[in-house]
Design a protein around this motif. Structure first.
Motif, PDB file in Angstrom:
ATOM      1  N   ALA C  72     -32.918  13.143 -55.891  1.00 13.50           N
ATOM      2  CA  ALA C  72     -32.671  13.726 -57.212  1.00 13.50           C
ATOM      3  C   ALA C  72     -33.728  13.241 -58.194  1.00 13.50           C
ATOM      4  O   ALA C  72     -34.284  14.021 -58.976  1.00 13.50           O
ATOM      5  CB  ALA C  72     -31.272  13.343 -57.690  1.00 13.50           C
ATOM      6  N   PHE C  73     -34.028  11.949 -58.135  1.00  9.55           N
ATOM      7  CA  PHE C  73     -35.033  11.383 -59.039  1.00  9.55           C
ATOM      8  C   PHE C  73     -36.378  12.075 -58.836  1.00  9.55           C
ATOM      9  O   PHE C  73     -36.998  12.576 -59.782  1.00  9.55           O
ATOM     10  CB  PHE C  73     -35.162   9.877 -58.783  1.00  9.55           C
ATOM     11  CG  PHE C  73     -36.291   9.235 -59.542  1.00  9.55           C
ATOM     12  CD1 PHE C  73     -36.097   8.820 -60.849  1.00  9.55           C
ATOM     13  CD2 PHE C  73     -37.533   9.061 -58.961  1.00  9.55           C
ATOM     14  CE1 PHE C  73     -37.129   8.243 -61.569  1.00  9.55           C
ATOM     15  CE2 PHE C  73     -38.573   8.477 -59.676  1.00  9.55           C
ATOM     16  CZ  PHE C  73     -38.372   8.070 -60.973  1.00  9.55           C
ATOM     17  N   VAL C  74     -36.811  12.149 -57.574  1.00 14.52           N
ATOM     18  CA  VAL C  74     -38.142  12.688 -57.288  1.00 14.52           C
ATOM     19  C   VAL C  74     -38.211  14.170 -57.640  1.00 14.52           C
ATOM     20  O   VAL C  74     -39.133  14.624 -58.333  1.00 14.52           O
ATOM     21  CB  VAL C  74     -38.494  12.466 -55.794  1.00 14.52           C
ATOM     22  CG1 VAL C  74     -39.788  13.177 -55.452  1.00 14.52           C
ATOM     23  CG2 VAL C  74     -38.600  10.982 -55.508  1.00 14.52           C
ATOM     24  N   ALA C  75     -37.208  14.924 -57.196  1.00  6.81           N
ATOM     25  CA  ALA C  75     -37.245  16.369 -57.409  1.00  6.81           C
ATOM     26  C   ALA C  75     -37.277  16.697 -58.901  1.00  6.81           C
ATOM     27  O   ALA C  75     -38.079  17.512 -59.366  1.00  6.81           O
ATOM     28  CB  ALA C  75     -36.034  17.015 -56.739  1.00  6.81           C
ATOM     29  N   LEU C 200     -41.396  10.524 -65.547  1.00 10.45           N
ATOM     30  CA  LEU C 200     -40.606   9.310 -65.333  1.00 10.45           C
ATOM     31  C   LEU C 200     -39.314   9.362 -66.159  1.00 10.45           C
ATOM     32  O   LEU C 200     -38.225   9.074 -65.654  1.00 10.45           O
ATOM     33  CB  LEU C 200     -41.424   8.076 -65.718  1.00 10.45           C
ATOM     34  CG  LEU C 200     -40.679   6.758 -65.551  1.00 10.45           C
ATOM     35  CD1 LEU C 200     -40.505   6.427 -64.082  1.00 10.45           C
ATOM     36  CD2 LEU C 200     -41.397   5.621 -66.262  1.00 10.45           C
ATOM     37  N   GLY C 201     -39.462   9.749 -67.434  1.00 13.36           N
ATOM     38  CA  GLY C 201     -38.287   9.816 -68.314  1.00 13.36           C
ATOM     39  C   GLY C 201     -37.259  10.793 -67.781  1.00 13.36           C
ATOM     40  O   GLY C 201     -36.060  10.504 -67.744  1.00 13.36           O
ATOM     41  N   SER C 202     -37.732  11.964 -67.337  1.00 13.79           N
ATOM     42  CA  SER C 202     -36.798  12.959 -66.819  1.00 13.79           C
ATOM     43  C   SER C 202     -36.183  12.488 -65.519  1.00 13.79           C
ATOM     44  O   SER C 202     -35.002  12.719 -65.254  1.00 13.79           O
ATOM     45  CB  SER C 202     -37.515  14.283 -66.593  1.00 13.79           C
ATOM     46  OG  SER C 202     -38.270  14.609 -67.718  1.00 13.79           O
ATOM     47  N   GLY C 203     -36.999  11.842 -64.690  1.00 17.05           N
ATOM     48  CA  GLY C 203     -36.479  11.323 -63.436  1.00 17.05           C
ATOM     49  C   GLY C 203     -35.376  10.305 -63.680  1.00 17.05           C
ATOM     50  O   GLY C 203     -34.344  10.309 -63.013  1.00 17.05           O
ATOM     51  N   LEU C 204     -35.591   9.442 -64.680  1.00 18.99           N
ATOM     52  CA  LEU C 204     -34.555   8.457 -65.015  1.00 18.99           C
ATOM     53  C   LEU C 204     -33.289   9.156 -65.468  1.00 18.99           C
ATOM     54  O   LEU C 204     -32.176   8.750 -65.116  1.00 18.99           O
ATOM     55  CB  LEU C 204     -35.057   7.522 -66.108  1.00 18.99           C
ATOM     56  CG  LEU C 204     -36.064   6.470 -65.648  1.00 18.99           C
ATOM     57  CD1 LEU C 204     -36.606   5.715 -66.836  1.00 18.99           C
ATOM     58  CD2 LEU C 204     -35.390   5.496 -64.687  1.00 18.99           C
TER      59      LEU C 204
END
Lengths: 396, 323, 291, 249
Positions: C72-75, C200-204
């Motif tokens: 989920a983080f990566v995608a 990065l922010g969106s992944g978090l």
């Protein structure tokens, strides 16, 4: 001088009715919640209505058709609901109104139907006194005292101390009052009561409070959907069950469409309600089978879908009786005498006096059936039961 | 962007400015079954106009203008339930209450800017929401406030269910408000607000009491928003909590920017297009209508910053260049 | 007294768990708003997307929980970088108002899309068996999953802090937050830095949405419903800081839980009042830089 | 006789950074005074303190003998202190005449009026137009400022300040960034400013400084290095070393 909404609208609606007597297309305005956080509940009504229309839409006298018009009230949003209803009446000239998840919305719409003489078949909104607001309102769903009051009486025999947690709006207040009356009259002790804001999503603090009060049981009402799941999860996470607290309530807290999301925390929860997807009546079995065939094997119809089905059945019944020529007063007369011995929830009828539903109330327990959670019906606690609240609060 | 107002702008009403009013009257006769939608649109135009005064002229971005709209709406409802069914009394009480709230909250929050101001407006409307939710005996809480009825306006015009009176009532109030806002925009006061929006720092440097001026415009704007809220209550004879929700504020910004900011008539065009489109989409696709609204917003921001009126301006300019 | 203490502990615990979810989701928003000056109201969309990704990977593809979280983080991080390049970057020079509107538009669209794909009901969440049950400490029981949440989030916060304070990338981010023009003149490729940071922010956020799905139900209106809380965390914490959102999220989580416990009838009232008080006291937020 | 503007022991710190240290400064009535110094010497900060945009950390500011240290910008403008900005700080989307009229209206005290149209205040419009005429901007009055050349925008800066009818005018690099073709025009305008206005100018263009100023103060690292006539400054060795040197070497 008091300004009533003018009778002009009545004239308009009547002339529309007369005009359509030759047209033979019956327009049904369906108001439900398609957007916003509570679209899940609205979706249940939508699915029930559409299933009925798909399977039974042709069971009408020759030349008669129905035209449903689906509109969105965006949630517990009375002014939007009222505007939509007004438009359906004035602009689309519908001959029936139905649907409506939310009590505040139904309460805002009811006065319009009195002015416009448009029969309004409520398919969920449970506030007990709505039918009193207009002679053109009938309800096929339920009232909260209908389930909460008998549950209270029953609970008094089992649990000494109960904590109540309800959603903070009219139906919640009614569930609370009815449960407490039934429970206290039978000798139970209420150790605390909390009302949860309608928009709340985190139940942990409330359930912690309950746990700290050490009752034997918690009585809950919430408007179903994800709130039901969130509350159930909080109950499980805090291990209230292990602390010896039983979770009981109206059927909203274990609504079938959400039940699988709740996980094993729901096992053993006791509720009183009028409909369970696990009910083993033949009519229900075929309803559930049709629902699964239409919407997917994994999905169970909830009580709202079942009621929407019944609401449409009632409307079709009165259309057939009048051969498509809808007269509002005659319609209401027919509705008052409506009976369906074979609804998915068992025998139902409309109480001619109050225009509210008469139905069986079942005591159910959440159990695993074939690996899936189900509201298994244990016994009928009340047979062909009217809304008790109208008995306690007789119309003046 | 083309803004109305300033020291060389001709403040006389041009012929084209009568067009909206002619159109509104035309609708009254041509589309009688759409009058309840029409009244709602007129109400939202008034609400958008109030926002234009502080957003378009003062440069204040707010997600909390529904606080004043809702206050006006609830006060009008409470007046009708408890005091009198005379519409004008409720209307004035609603506007006045919203104005007072606007003055008090404006004095508190307008010392901040940017994100803090945005959040403060949001928090204030949320507090108002919670208060209305809790003061059940007065407001009906989540069930809303209804069941009141209104006397004929000035004892002459009864509210009818077709919404004819309601429509004309809204139109009259909107007209009066438009006239007032127009005066303000073309006045030195309005010009100084343009200055604040264009360059807050420079306005300080020319000795303008920027804070006081913002508070003044905020108060006027809140009063107009309250007027709009009171109108909504009276024409639908109902008030619900949504009148105080920040979602309504968001929708309002969307409508105004869609029309065009800081030019008065953006507040007319935006709500009209938005609400008619929403009405159409919501009927066609009750589950997915907001996709269309969202796509429209994204397109407007990417390709038409000036809103619909901005597109029209650009079109006219291009035609002139060609000829 | 014993009872009071135990409820105090419980309120604190659940408040912290809730605060940690808020932190995970909001920290990215704080960085985007602080670094790029972009008012990204659609931040919750990424959190929702993370939740959906994880849940459908687990239920549809039988992906194990840890892998689904990483996935989920990566995608979401990758998808958001594409969005940033093609859409967001066009609005860096636009005003706040345009950014607000644009991102509201994105929310509307994503809400409709989510409904189309997943339907209106919240998605069922199945946490793995080893995170179920309770952990008993000091005589009280704590849900294992929430303990895991807290530990995980604190570890992640530490990692982030290390990344920003101790690495070259972090130094560039900090320099760019403070002096954008100077950073550009120093030859920092700000466009690439923005894209990476945005991802990065969106992944978090996606991580927060996925891990928090058990507590904050994943359903189409998610980005709207919780927006106010994300914004409060960012505004109260202060833009562009890492410590700010952490402290603010903790405060809000605990304060909110405590208010609901002791004065349940007031709902979220006190949170808003507290927000107003903090912002009037420090308009730039608790750890923001005064401008 | 008081100085038009005077500072006593003016200090300003941003955290650990000292940008002004014990500045004693006098601007005489009707003076043409230049403030020079290398980048980062604290010139603009000094102007910001004088105009009231920043509060000093310590020290006093006196305007015509009155202590205005505690007063805000608005109050100082009312007392006859006006300034321009180094980077154009204009009302970009407003017309040129409106830019000036905003200032004139504030000074004339009509900016609160709400009911009559702005255009009906002839005295404001006329005065603004007259100012534009003296600066040669009559032709451009109805254009938006954003449509003007940069040099003309600098003139509008000055026009706005003059609209306040100041007794003390602070000019922060009026010719910065202006191509030489237009800087001549700016110098002409400066030369033509009314004599009774005391002017403090910050400027990097030394030709302009030495042609315009009758007195020069040199600021370096937040401190006054030296003050004197242009001739004295030109002759000073230290100034040459740290500042002029790099240009004339």
């Amino acid at each position: 001088m008091r300004l009533k909404l003018s009778t002009l609208i009545a004239v308009l609606a009547l002339s529309a009715a007369v005009g359509s007597a030759t047209a033979q297309t019956v327009k049904i305005g369906v108001i439900t919640t398609y957007s916003g956080p509570t679209a899940g509940q609205g979706d249940q009504l939508d699915k029930g209505f559409k299933l009925y229309l798909k399977l039974n839409g042709n069971k009408l006298p020759p030349g008669v058709k129905v035209e449903p018009i689906f509109r969105d009230d965006t949630g517990a949003n009375p002014d939007a609901a009222k505007r939509v209803a007004q438009e359906l009446i004035v602009r689309d000239k519908v001959q029936f109104l139905t649907g409506v998840v939310w009590t505040p919305n139904a309460a805002a719409i009811a006065p319009l139907t009195a002015e416009a003489h448009v029969p309004f078949i409520i398919a969920n909104a449970a506030g007990w006194n709505i039918p009193r607001m207009s002679d053109y309102v009938a309800r096929v769903s339920h009232t909260l005292p209908q389930s909460a009051y008998p549950l209270g009486k029953w609970a008094a025999k089992k649990f000494k101390r109960v904590y109540t947690v309800v959603a903070d709006f009219a139906p919640g207040h009614e569930a609370e009052a009815a449960f407490i009356k039934g429970y206290k009259d039978a000798g139970g002790e209420i150790v605390g009561s909390a009302r949860v804001p309608l928009a709340n999503t985190d139940f942990i603090p409330y359930m912690q409070r309950v746990k700290d009060a050490k009752p034997n049981a918690i009585f809950a009402f919430n408007p179903g959907g994800k709130q039901a799941t969130a509350q159930m999860k909080a109950f499980g996470d805090l291990e209230l069950g292990k602390a010896g607290i039983k979770y009981i309530g109206t059927g909203d807290i274990t609504a079938d469409e959400e039940l699988q999301n709740m996980g094993d925390a729901a096992l053993g929860v006791l509720t009183v309600h009028h409909y369970s997807a696990a009910g083993d009546r033949p009519a229900n079995k075929s309803f559930v089978a049709a629902y699964k065939k239409e919407y997917g094997e994994k999905l169970n119809p909830g009580y709202m879908a079942a009621v929407a089905w019944d609401a449409m059945d009632l409307i079709f019944h009165v259309i057939r009786e009048q051969k498509g020529k809808i007269d509002p007063d005659k319609t209401m007369q027919l509705i008052r005498n409506y009976k369906n011995p074979d609804s998915p929830r068992g025998p139902i009828q409309i109480d001619p006096e109050t225009r509210d539903i008469v139905q069986n109330e079942y005591l159910r327990e959440v159990r695993k059936v074939n690996g899936q959670l189900a509201n298994v019906e244990l016994e009928i606690v009340e047979t062909q039961y009217k809304d008790p609240w109208k008995e306690f609060n007789k119309a003046k | 962007m083309k803004h109305a107002g300033g020291y060389i702008a001709d403040s006389r009403i041009r012929a084209i400015e009568w067009l909206p009013w002619a159109f509104a009257l035309l609708c009254y006769y041509a589309a009688p079954s759409y009058l309840s939608l029409g009244s709602y649109i007129l109400t939202m135009i008034l609400f958008a106009l109030s926002l234009d005064l502080i957003l378009g002229y003062g440069g204040i971005i707010t997600l909390g203008h529904s606080a004043y709209f809702g206050t006006g709406a609830y006060v009008a409802g409470i007046v009708a339930v408890r005091l009198t069914g005379e519409p004008l009394v409720g209307l004035l009480a609603g506007a006045l209450a919203a104005g007072v709230l606007g003055l008090v909250t404006g004095m508190i929050i307008l010392r901040t800017r940017g994100l803090a101001l945005l959040m403060l407006t949001l928090a204030i409307t949320s507090v108002c929401f919670e208060v209305a939710n809790k003061a059940t005996s007065l407001t009906g809480g989540a069930d809303g406030l209804g069941g009141f009825s209104l006397l004929p306006i000035l004892g002459l015009f009864r509210f009818d269910m077709f919404g004819k009176t309601a429509y004309l009532y809204c139109l009259a109030i909107l007209f009066a408000s438009w006239w007032l806002v127009r005066k303000l925009v073309y006045s030195p006061f309005g010009a100084s607000l343009t200055g604040v929006r264009e360059n807050n720092l420079r306005m300080h440097a020319v000795g303008a009491p920027v804070y006081q001026r913002l508070v003044a415009s905020y108060t006027i704007s809140a009063t107009l928003a309250g007027l709009a809220g009171a109108l909504l209550t009276q024409t639908t004879q109902f008030v619900g909590l949504n009148a105080l929700g920040f979602q309504l504020s968001g929708e309002l910004i969307v409508m105004l920017v869609l029309g065009g900011v800081g030019r008065i008539y953006g507040a007319f065009v935006g709500p009209l297009v938005y609400l008619v489109l929403q009405d159409y989409l919501a009927k066609r696709f009750p589950e997915y209508w907001y996709f269309g609204i969202g796509a429209m917003l994204v397109l407007v921001v990417l390709f038409a910053r000036g809103g619909i009126l901005g597109i029209i301006d650009a079109g006219i300019l291009r035609l002139r260049r060609k000829s | 007294m014993q009872d009071f203490l135990s409820s105090l502990v419980n309120v604190a615990f659940h408040g912290i768990a809730y605060g940690m979810i808020l932190y995970l989701i909001s920290v990215g928003l704080s960085v985007t708003m602080g670094l790029m000056g972009f008012a990204n109201l659609a931040h919750g969309v990424f959190a929702m997307a993370g939740g959906y990704m994880m849940l459908s990977a687990m239920s549809g593809l039988d992906v194990p929980f840890p892998l689904a979280i990483v996935g989920a983080f990566v995608a979401v991080a990758l998808a958001s970088m594409v969005l940033e390049r093609f859409l967001y970057s066009r609005l860096y020079s636009a005003g706040e108002l345009e950014q607000v509107l644009f991102t509201i538009g994105l929310i509307f669209m994503s809400v409709a899309l989510a409904r189309l794909v997943y339907g209106p009901l919240p998605q069922p969440v199945f946490i793995p068996g080893y995170l179920k049950g309770q952990i008993h400490l000091l005589g009280s029981g704590f849900p294992a999953y929430r303990v895991f949440l807290i530990v995980f989030s604190v570890a992640l916060a530490g990692l982030l802090w290390f990344g920003v304070e101790r690495t070259r990338w972090g130094a560039m981010v900090r320099a760019t937050v403070d002096y954008r023009l100077m950073a550009q003149s120093l030859g920092i490729n700000t466009a690439r830095l923005f894209t990476l940071t945005f991802g990065l922010g969106s992944g978090l956020a996606a991580l927060g949405g996925a891990l928090g799905a058990e507590i904050i139900a994943v359903q189409p209106t998610y980005p709207f419903e919780h927006l106010v809380y994300f914004l409060i965390v960012v505004a109260v914490g202060g833009l562009g800081s890492l410590r700010g959102p952490f402290v603010a999220a903790l405060l809000i989580g605990v304060f909110d839980t405590a208010c609901k416990y002791w004065v349940p009838e007031f709902g979220s009232f006190f949170i808003y009042v507290a927000t107003i008080a903090v912002l009037l006291w420090r308009p730039e937020g608790l750890f923001g830089k005064a401008t | 006789m008081h100085a038009a503007l005077e500072t006593r022991g003016l200090c300003k710190n941003f955290g650990a950074l000292t940008v002004a240290e014990q500045i004693d400064f006098r601007l005489e009535a009707g003076a043409r005074h230049a403030l020079i110094g290398p980048n980062g010497a604290g010139k603009t900060t000094f102007i910001n303190m004088l105009s009231g945009r920043f509060a000093p950390s310590s020290g006093q500011i006196l305007l015509a003998g009155e202590d205005v240290t505690a007063l805000g910008q608005v109050a100082r403008v009312k007392r006859g202190l006006a300034r321009t900005f180094q980077i154009s700080m204009l009302f970009k989307n407003a017309t040129v005449v409106d830019n000036v009229a905003f200032a004139v209206a504030e000074r004339a005290g009509v900016a609160w009026r709400m009911l009559r149209p702005a255009r009906a205040y002839r005295e404001v419009v006329d005065e603004s137009m007259a100012l534009l005429e003296t600066l040669g901007l009559t032709q451009d009055a109805r254009l938006r400022v954003a449509e003007l050349s940069y040099g003309k925008q600098r003139l509008v800066e000055i026009a706005i300040a003059l609209g306040l009818r100041p007794r003390v005018l602070l000019l922060d690099e009026p010719a910065a960034g202006v191509p030489t073709s237009e800087s001549q025009r700016i110098l002409e305008v400066l030369d033509a400013l009314p004599e009774e206005i005391a002017i403090l100018i910050i400027e990097h263009d030394m030709d302009l400084v030495f042609r315009f100023a009758t007195r020069i103060t040199v600021l370096a690292q937040g401190k006054v290095l030296i003050a004197g006539t242009p001739a004295e400054i030109a002759a000073d060795k230290e100034v040459h070393e740290i500042y002029l040197g790099e240009r004339h070497a």
